[in-house]
Design a protein around this motif. Structure first.
Motif, PDB file in Angstrom:
ATOM      1  N   UNK A  44       0.653  -1.373  -0.378  1.00  0.00           N
ATOM      2  CA  UNK A  44       0.117   0.121   0.163  1.00  0.00           C
ATOM      3  C   UNK A  44       1.043   1.206  -0.241  1.00  0.00           C
ATOM      4  N   UNK A  45      -0.089   2.227  -0.851  1.00  0.00           N
ATOM      5  CA  UNK A  45       0.801   3.256  -0.630  1.00  0.00           C
ATOM      6  C   UNK A  45       1.339   4.453   0.557  1.00  0.00           C
ATOM      7  N   UNK A  46       0.481   3.706   1.425  1.00  0.00           N
ATOM      8  CA  UNK A  46       0.428   4.419   2.963  1.00  0.00           C
ATOM      9  C   UNK A  46       1.113   3.353   3.672  1.00  0.00           C
ATOM     10  N   UNK A  47       1.705   2.163   3.008  1.00  0.00           N
ATOM     11  CA  UNK A  47       2.009   1.346   4.353  1.00  0.00           C
ATOM     12  C   UNK A  47       3.918   1.912   4.938  1.00  0.00           C
ATOM     13  N   UNK A  48       4.059   1.224   5.855  1.00  0.00           N
ATOM     14  CA  UNK A  48       5.338   2.397   6.419  1.00  0.00           C
ATOM     15  C   UNK A  48       6.948   1.219   6.457  1.00  0.00           C
ATOM     16  N   UNK A  49       6.399   0.244   5.274  1.00  0.00           N
ATOM     17  CA  UNK A  49       7.398  -0.682   4.497  1.00  0.00           C
ATOM     18  C   UNK A  49       7.475   0.030   3.212  1.00  0.00           C
ATOM     19  N   UNK A  50       6.566   0.267   2.647  1.00  0.00           N
ATOM     20  CA  UNK A  50       6.616   1.001   1.117  1.00  0.00           C
ATOM     21  C   UNK A  50       7.739   1.065   0.517  1.00  0.00           C
ATOM     22  N   UNK A  51       8.837   1.816   1.236  1.00  0.00           N
ATOM     23  CA  UNK A  51      10.061   2.313   0.947  1.00  0.00           C
ATOM     24  C   UNK A  51      10.509   0.506   0.938  1.00  0.00           C
TER      25      UNK A  51
END
Length: 393
Positions: free
Chosen positions: A335-342
């Motif tokens: 998800x774009x708002x996921x804290x693991x997106x990067x």
């Protein structure tokens, strides 16, 4: 005859007197009947609990966001506390508990539960999404399987889904290993994740082929402040040495990497990459949900600074062109708002750097089961078939 009549009269008299005595005794009134949870027609959910002596009751739920302002229940004259929450934005399972005067408990009148690593949640379910609802279709079976782990030197448990008709036949099936995230358990994918119902419906609708799904316990112990339960490399070894052999010994599993898939969410996604890159010749499909390689520069909290990076540890496999040829799908979604997106983006870049045809999809939302159930559906629709089915949106 006279003795019989006298005995009958005494018994009859006792039957008349006993209820009167019971009614006259104080404190014997029937307590209020509590229904909880109750899903209302407007998409709201009523949570209730009988706690007449409590000073405060709050709803606690990892699935309903920040409840600091709107999580308080209100007590009525009968001692029943109630909160009507909603309408719920996205239908599906809701894990919850109550905090009563500082003590967190499950709902005593609700038998639907979901286990985590160190606790148990009560479960509510808001209908509205057909792909994961209980439907009038053939159903598979979810079994709790106990096995002995030689790696950990103790008995362990996993959940195993077998597709409809497995028990009546003798055919073999492809196998899909599905891993949970940090703080959850082997129970989570079949309760909060509804994996078995999702696959039942997909198989019935022709969106997925029948398969065995193995849902192991990704923690090697109870999590605590030192996170001893997150010794990921011990689980990776247990997976290869104990879990896979147990499944292949006791279930009719097809051989060949084209019949083997693995995926996981969050912690389970990182474990998936470790497992798959250790034995890539054994897996044709690899899925990573809301995750990636934890600590790309270093192995992570278990490692010291003089240890090689994840890339250095797996360099031989990463460079092997033959192993890439047999890998049918390497699929990431976050998800774009996921804290693991990067972390997901960097992991995809690393895999592409070494020639892997990684597929990456970003969706709305964050680090939640709302996304992971959808990712499971999308990933499962692509498994074990020459022309992957398209999961309906």
């Amino acid at each position: 005859m006279k003795n019989f009549s006298l005995t009958a009269l005494l018994v009859l008299g006792a039957l008349i007197v006993i209820p009167q005595i019971a009614q006259a005794q104080p404190g014997r009134q029937r307590p209020p009947q509590v229904v909880s949870p109750e899903v209302l027609e407007d998409g709201k959910v009523a949570f209730r609990i009988l706690a007449p002596n409590a000073e405060s009751v709050r709803l606690v739920s990892p699935d309903l966001g920040n409840l600091n302002e709107n999580g308080a229940l209100t007590k009525n004259d009968s001692g029943v506390w109630e909160l009507v929450f909603g309408p719920v934005k996205t239908p599906g399972p809701i894990r919850y508990r109550y905090n009563i005067d500082g003590v967190t408990v499950t709902d005593p009148v609700n038998r639907e539960t979901s286990e985590a690593n160190a606790t148990v949640f009560s479960m509510a379910y808001v209908p509205g999404l057909d792909f994961m609802q209980l439907a009038d279709v053939p159903h598979g079976t979810v079994a709790e399987v106990t096995y002995f782990s030689k790696v950990l030197d103790k008995f362990r448990r996993m959940h195993v889904y077998t597709p409809p008709g497995y028990e009546k036949g003798d055919q073999s099936y492809p196998v899909f290993y599905l891993l949970h995230g940090a703080s959850d358990s082997d129970d989570s994918w079949s309760t909060a994740g509804r994996a078995n119902l999702i696959l039942d419906n997909m198989i019935a609708n022709g969106e997925a082929v029948p398969m065995i799904i193995v849902m192991p316990d990704g923690h090697v112990g109870r999590m605590d402040r030192q996170e001893r339960g997150m010794q990921m490399q011990k689980f990776v070894k247990e997976f290869a040495d104990d879990i896979v052999p147990t499944i292949e010994k006791n279930y009719r599993v097809k051989s060949g990497r084209e019949n083997h898939a693995i995926a996981g969410l969050s912690m389970g996604g990182a474990q998936t990459l470790d497992i798959a890159l250790n034995d890539l010749k054994d897996y044709g499909y690899v899925g990573v949900f809301s995750s990636g390689i934890f600590g790309l520069r270093r192995r992570g909290p278990e490692a010291s600074n003089d240890q090689p990076t994840w890339e250095e540890q797996h360099l031989e496999v990463l460079k092997d062109p033959e192993l890439k040829q047999g890998l049918k799908l390497l699929w990431f979604s976050t998800g774009r708002d996921d804290f693991l997106v990067e972390t997901s983006r960097a992991s995809v870049d690393l895999m592409k750097k070494h020639g892997f045809e990684a597929v990456y999809e970003e969706t709305d939302g964050g680090h939640t089961w709302v996304n992971w159930r959808n990712y499971l559906r999308q990933f499962a629709s692509q498994l074990f078939q020459d022309t992957p089915a398209e999961a309906k949106k």
